[in-house]
Design a protein around this motif. Structure first.
Motif, short mmCIF file in Angstrom:
data_model
loop_
_atom_site.label_atom_id
_atom_site.label_comp_id
_atom_site.label_asym_id
_atom_site.label_seq_id
_atom_site.Cartn_x
_atom_site.Cartn_y
_atom_site.Cartn_z
N UNK A 32 0.83 -1.21 0.00
CA UNK A 32 0.00 0.00 0.00
C UNK A 32 0.86 1.26 0.00
N UNK A 33 2.02 1.20 0.69
CA UNK A 33 2.92 2.37 0.71
C UNK A 33 3.43 2.68 -0.69
N UNK A 34 3.87 1.66 -1.41
CA UNK A 34 4.42 1.89 -2.75
C UNK A 34 3.33 2.32 -3.73
N UNK A 35 2.12 1.78 -3.57
CA UNK A 35 1.01 2.20 -4.44
C UNK A 35 0.68 3.67 -4.21
N UNK A 135 -4.68 4.81 -13.78
CA UNK A 135 -4.46 4.48 -12.37
C UNK A 135 -4.42 2.96 -12.18
N UNK A 136 -5.34 2.25 -12.84
CA UNK A 136 -5.35 0.79 -12.76
C UNK A 136 -4.06 0.21 -13.33
N UNK A 137 -3.62 0.77 -14.45
CA UNK A 137 -2.39 0.29 -15.09
C UNK A 137 -1.19 0.51 -14.19
N UNK A 138 -1.13 1.70 -13.57
CA UNK A 138 -0.03 2.00 -12.66
C UNK A 138 -0.04 1.06 -11.45
N UNK A 139 -1.22 0.85 -10.86
CA UNK A 139 -1.33 -0.04 -9.70
C UNK A 139 -0.87 -1.46 -10.04
N UNK A 140 -1.26 -1.93 -11.23
CA UNK A 140 -0.86 -3.28 -11.64
C UNK A 140 0.65 -3.36 -11.84
N UNK A 141 1.22 -2.33 -12.45
CA UNK A 141 2.66 -2.32 -12.70
C UNK A 141 3.45 -2.33 -11.38
N UNK A 142 3.04 -1.48 -10.44
CA UNK A 142 3.73 -1.42 -9.16
C UNK A 142 3.57 -2.74 -8.40
#
Length: 420
Positions: A32-35, A135-142
């Protein structure tokens, strides 16, 4: 008594600071911190936020455009006429001066203005839909990179565990070899195995740190510390939204509303336009009584479209084609969305089963290693068999980490369904 209270307060303050440090430290090693950090540092998400604000400003500009426009104007002219040569004074008056204020307003119906304002709101909805997809793409990548970091950390921990076991065995075997109870060749074979595992440990440490650095790079974090990350957590029951409630349907709806609204604006653009204007100030040719040339004027202008080569019809046709294209993309995306859910769930079931089987085998492999380690010093077990049992245990642990990593990636894929 006062001294005791002072020490008590200091101790309490230090304890609070310690708890705060531990909390902050723990938070910095979680998914959650990195997201949260990646979202805060993302220039793309910031761009979308600014686009929303800019579109809202466009709405204010649109209202201002169809309000009263007030301008200050001034013109001065001189047309010399020498011995009859020059512009006709009857047309130019020789010289002229105008200075005043002009007020103009284009009159449009309330429905026309509301339609244009709705177009701005539709643009905002489009930006928000694209922001959600990004946002979904970024969350998945991280999350993908966090899982890779956690997996390499687990491999590193397994190697440390095996080396610890070998180090304990080395103490016993070294003493037995020095006492000529254990064969020197077997001890050398054991030592080579230990050194190979130590080299593997360093390689896995490098992999872990490289994955960790990439995770920080993607999240916009700038530091060189390497603290263990926590296990990534997912909901026990992952149930993706139905396609009709997905971000892709919402994006399509926003695009469709914008295109439909554009069609209405095209219709309004071809309606008659009425503009009223008024000016007041000073205008004079200085021919007679210039001090009396203060005044005002009012006027009305009407624009009626008659013929432009059927551009209106062609614009509406292009708009309809865009709607049809979007509909086809939506239908294909829906099929892919549903198929991806079925595929991912099927794979998750398979890897769940493989992890259960591997864990059962792990129990026997670990028991065998422990039994061989006890019998090795007595010569009841050959060194080759002991090393083989160690390799089997390593292989099983590595397989479990591999299967678990794939399962975590599948959960991440199901949580953030991205259709390419």
């Amino acid at each position: 008594m006062d001294t005791f209270r002072t020490y008590l307060m200091r101790g309490l303050l230090l304890w609070i600071l310690f708890l705060g440090f531990c909390t902050l430290h723990a938070q910095s090693n979680t998914l959650s911190y990195f997201l949260t950090t990646a979202q805060a540092n993302s220039p793309l998400l910031n761009d979308y936020n600014n686009q929303v604000i800019s579109n809202r400003i466009d709405s204010l500009k649109l209202r201002a455009t169809y309000g009263f426009i007030v301008t200050g104007e001034g013109t001065a002219g001189y047309s010399p006429n020498i011995k009859g040569w020059g512009y006709d004074n009857a047309l130019t008056n020789g010289q002229s001066l105008f200075a005043g204020i002009r007020v103009a307003k284009e009159f449009i119906s309330r429905n026309n203005l509301n339609t244009r304002l709705a177009g701005v709101n539709a643009s905002i909805a489009q930006v928000l839909a694209q922001k959600n997809i990004s946002l979904q793409t970024l969350n998945k990548q991280i999350t993908d990179q966090y899982i890779a970091t956690y997996a390499s950390q687990q491999q590193y921990n397994v190697s440390k565990e095996i080396i610890h076991l070998l180090d304990q065995e080395d103490i016993v075997l070294k003493k037995l070899t020095q006492a000529a109870v254990f064969k020197q060749t077997d001890y050398l074979t054991f030592k080579v195995t230990l050194q190979q595992n130590e080299l593997t440990l360093e390689q896995q440490k490098a992999d872990w740190q490289n994955n960790y650095s990439l995770l920080k790079y993607l999240s916009g974090v700038t530091d060189n510390t390497f603290e263990p990350v926590e296990e990534p957590q997912f909901k026990e029951t992952l149930d993706p939204a139905s396609f009709d409630e997905s971000m892709y349907t919402k994006a399509f709806q926003a695009d469709s509303i914008k295109l439909s609204n554009d069609a209405r604006i095209i219709q309004y653009d071809y309606k008659p336009k009425i503009t009223a204007f008024s000016d007041s100030g000073y205008q004079s040719s200085f021919t007679t009584t210039p001090y009396k040339n203060f005044g005002m004027s009012v006027g009305v202008g009407v624009t009626i479209p008659i013929y432009d080569g059927h551009q209106k019809k062609m614009l509406l046709q292009q708009n309809e084609l865009s709607l049809q294209t979007r509909q086809k993309y939506l239908e294909q995306t829906k099929r892919q969305y549903q198929q991806q859910i079925l595929q991912v769930r099927n794979q998750m079931e398979q890897y769940d089963k493989m992890i259960r089987i591997a864990n059962q085998q792990m129990t026997y492999a670990k028991t065998l290693v422990e039994a061989n380690a006890k019998q090795l010093p007595t010569g009841d077990v050959r060194m080759v068999d002991f090393i083989l049992s160690i390799n089997n245990l390593l292989s099983l642990k590595g397989n479990i980490i591999h299967y678990t990593t794939i399962l975590l990636n599948l959960k991440n894929q199901l949580q953030y369904l991205i259709i390419q």
